[in-house]
Design a protein around this motif. Structure first.
Motif, PDB file in Angstrom:
ATOM      1  N   VAL A 124       1.008  -1.412   0.023  1.00 57.81           N
ATOM      2  CA  VAL A 124      -0.189  -0.118   0.002  1.00 57.81           C
ATOM      3  C   VAL A 124       0.737   1.320  -0.220  1.00 57.81           C
ATOM      4  O   VAL A 124       0.374   2.413  -0.294  1.00 57.81           O
ATOM      5  N   ASP A 125       2.295   1.162   0.156  1.00 53.18           N
ATOM      6  CA  ASP A 125       3.115   2.104   0.101  1.00 53.18           C
ATOM      7  C   ASP A 125       4.378   1.881  -0.483  1.00 53.18           C
ATOM      8  O   ASP A 125       5.323   1.408  -0.001  1.00 53.18           O
ATOM      9  N   PRO A 126       4.235   1.762  -1.937  1.00 51.95           N
ATOM     10  CA  PRO A 126       5.558   1.323  -2.465  1.00 51.95           C
ATOM     11  C   PRO A 126       6.782   2.231  -1.900  1.00 51.95           C
ATOM     12  O   PRO A 126       6.661   3.243  -2.150  1.00 51.95           O
ATOM     13  N   GLY A 127       7.811   1.499  -1.819  1.00 52.24           N
ATOM     14  CA  GLY A 127       9.240   2.072  -1.363  1.00 52.24           C
ATOM     15  C   GLY A 127       8.980   2.563  -0.007  1.00 52.24           C
ATOM     16  O   GLY A 127       9.954   3.147   0.829  1.00 52.24           O
ATOM     17  N   GLY A 128       7.976   2.039   0.866  1.00 54.03           N
ATOM     18  CA  GLY A 128       7.862   2.317   2.205  1.00 54.03           C
ATOM     19  C   GLY A 128       8.687   1.494   3.148  1.00 54.03           C
ATOM     20  O   GLY A 128       9.707   0.925   2.558  1.00 54.03           O
ATOM     21  N   GLU A 129       8.293   1.368   4.284  1.00 56.01           N
ATOM     22  CA  GLU A 129       9.198   0.824   5.082  1.00 56.01           C
ATOM     23  C   GLU A 129       9.314  -0.750   4.965  1.00 56.01           C
ATOM     24  O   GLU A 129       8.495  -1.300   4.465  1.00 56.01           O
ATOM     25  N   LEU A 130      10.535  -1.377   5.182  1.00 57.11           N
ATOM     26  CA  LEU A 130      10.796  -2.889   4.947  1.00 57.11           C
ATOM     27  C   LEU A 130       9.978  -3.612   5.854  1.00 57.11           C
ATOM     28  O   LEU A 130      10.259  -3.509   7.067  1.00 57.11           O
ATOM     29  N   ARG A 186       8.580  -4.046   0.585  1.00 49.50           N
ATOM     30  CA  ARG A 186       8.143  -2.718   1.478  1.00 49.50           C
ATOM     31  C   ARG A 186       6.992  -2.053   1.278  1.00 49.50           C
ATOM     32  O   ARG A 186       6.117  -2.473   0.343  1.00 49.50           O
ATOM     33  N   GLY A 187       6.499  -1.484   2.413  1.00 48.22           N
ATOM     34  CA  GLY A 187       5.109  -0.806   2.521  1.00 48.22           C
ATOM     35  C   GLY A 187       4.126  -1.903   2.493  1.00 48.22           C
ATOM     36  O   GLY A 187       2.987  -1.445   1.914  1.00 48.22           O
ATOM     37  N   CYS A 188       4.235  -3.028   3.064  1.00 43.38           N
ATOM     38  CA  CYS A 188       3.067  -3.756   3.203  1.00 43.38           C
ATOM     39  C   CYS A 188       1.934  -3.003   4.150  1.00 43.38           C
ATOM     40  O   CYS A 188       2.271  -2.089   4.877  1.00 43.38           O
TER      41      CYS A 188
END
Ligand code: ZN
Length: 403
Positions: free
Chosen positions: A283-289, A295-297
């Motif tokens: 839901v947040d590409p490039g977000g937190e691992l 990332r960005g689950c």
């Protein structure tokens, strides 16, 4: 649509209320009565046993759904003959499931008739909730859905077979605490659970191909059934709490985000028993691992531990956008299935406003107005009793056929 986080909703959902809500919720409509009557009624050969079993289940279900009845009333409702009903009731009384509920004066001429009823306090389920990170929770639940005994055991450092032993210990502890007739053991387990009650994969307890229901049956001699925790949470809400409807999308934010879809009141399991496993949708590409490697689950955005961390570091302003992302993720599921009822549960300090408003806004932003207007979205605190009630209802369904 009820207001998210509404206070009386919160007060109204205590399990103690289940008893009073049950009769209204489970009353059978005429279509269900027709379905009950359609079952086999012809005698002959091996079919005779099946017919008897079916008819017993009809009587149990009528008594469960409609409360105490006289034998003539049962005959009228079931379409079975009075002598057949008499024999079935005698068998249920003999087994201890049904008891005499006193004499009622008939309004018409004739002798007073005695009513029979399910012995809802003399028969119980053992229900277990294996979802908490530090302990297994267990309860003795009567047929009205009231929790009459509780017990829990710590599970620190226990995995694989050692965790199974702990489950058996908790069951034995609960069995010691009740003198009632135990209908069966129901268990809410995290992970992928198949129809046989095997936990195919459960990473927190490091279970793989764990035949939990079979082990419990073999170890205790009592029928057992196991279901996925979020599915059973949804069942507990749907069957013992008024208003959840027969179709619903239920999302739980506790230890990782999990979902369940109820269709006609029953959870959809999916072909790989993984329906509702929405935690690792990006839901947040490039977000937190995430621990899954991506990332960005969704888990990293609204899973309770991560949401709590964000609340602690960024303050309340972080909650509304997170709720909105969850709402936007739920929307296509609700659209695809055209399900009206959406329930989101999680820790109270996280899911109250402003998170709840974010969820509603997120859904509203993606669902066309006429459909959105027909939806009911509830965002509210979780309670481990939901899983316990779901586990109890699972075993009541498989052993008594009452749902
Ligand atoms: Zn992930």
């Amino acid at each position: 649509m009820s207001a998210p986080g509404e206070q009386d909703e919160v007060a109204g959902r205590r399990p103690g209320d289940a008893r009073s809500r049950l009769s209204g919720l489970l009353s059978l409509d005429s279509e269900e009565l027709q379905a009950l009557r359609r079952g086999p009624q012809q005698l002959g050969g091996a079919a005779h046993r099946n017919t008897r079993r079916h008819n017993l289940s009809v009587i149990r279900r009528l008594l469960f759904g409609k409360g105490p009845q006289t034998r003539p009333e049962l005959a009228r409702l079931s379409g079975l003959s009075l002598p057949t009903v008499g024999a079935l009731v005698a068998e249920l009384i003999e087994s201890g499931l049904v008891h005499d509920a006193g004499i009622v004066a008939e309004s018409r001429v004739g002798k007073p008739a005695s009513r029979v009823a399910l012995d809802t306090t003399g028969n119980v389920s053992i229900a277990l909730n294996l979802t908490q990170p530090d302990r297994f929770i267990g309860a003795v639940v009567d047929l009205d859905g009231a929790v009459v005994e509780r017990a829990e055991l710590g599970i620190e450092g226990l995995y694989e077979d050692a965790a199974l032993e702990r489950v058996v210990e908790l069951v034995e502890l609960l069995l010691q605490r009740t003198t009632a007739r135990v209908v069966g053991i129901g268990v809410a387990s995290p992970g992928l659970v198949d129809e046989s009650g095997q936990v195919r994969f459960g990473d927190r307890l490091r279970w793989q191909e764990m035949p939990l229901a079979e082990e419990l049956r073999a170890r205790t001699g009592i029928p057992a059934a196991v279901g996925n925790d979020v599915n059973l949470l949804a069942l507990g809400l749907g069957r013992f709490r008024n208003g959840s409807g027969r179709d619903a999308i239920v999302i739980a934010l506790d230890n990782g985000v999990g979902g369940a879809v109820l269709e006609g009141g029953d959870p959809v399991l999916g072909e790989q028993f993984a329906a509702g496993e929405i935690g690792h949708i990006t839901v947040d590409p490039g977000g937190e691992l995430c621990r899954c490697g991506d990332r960005g689950c969704l888990d990293m955005v609204v899973g309770a531990p991560h949401l709590q961390r964000r609340l602690d570091t960024e303050g309340e302003s972080a909650l509304e956008p997170a709720g909105r992302i969850l709402g936007e993720t739920i929307a296509p599921i609700a659209i695809m299935l055209n399900i009206n009822v959406v329930v989101v549960v999680g820790p109270e300090q996280l899911v109250a406003e402003p998170f709840a408003a974010g969820v509603v806004d997120g859904i509203r932003s993606r669902v066309r107005p006429p459909v959105f207007d027909g939806m009911r979205i509830e965002v509210e605190p979780n309670d481990p009793d939901f899983e316990l009630l779901g586990a109890a209802s699972l075993i009541m369904e498989s052993e008594l056929g009452v749902f």
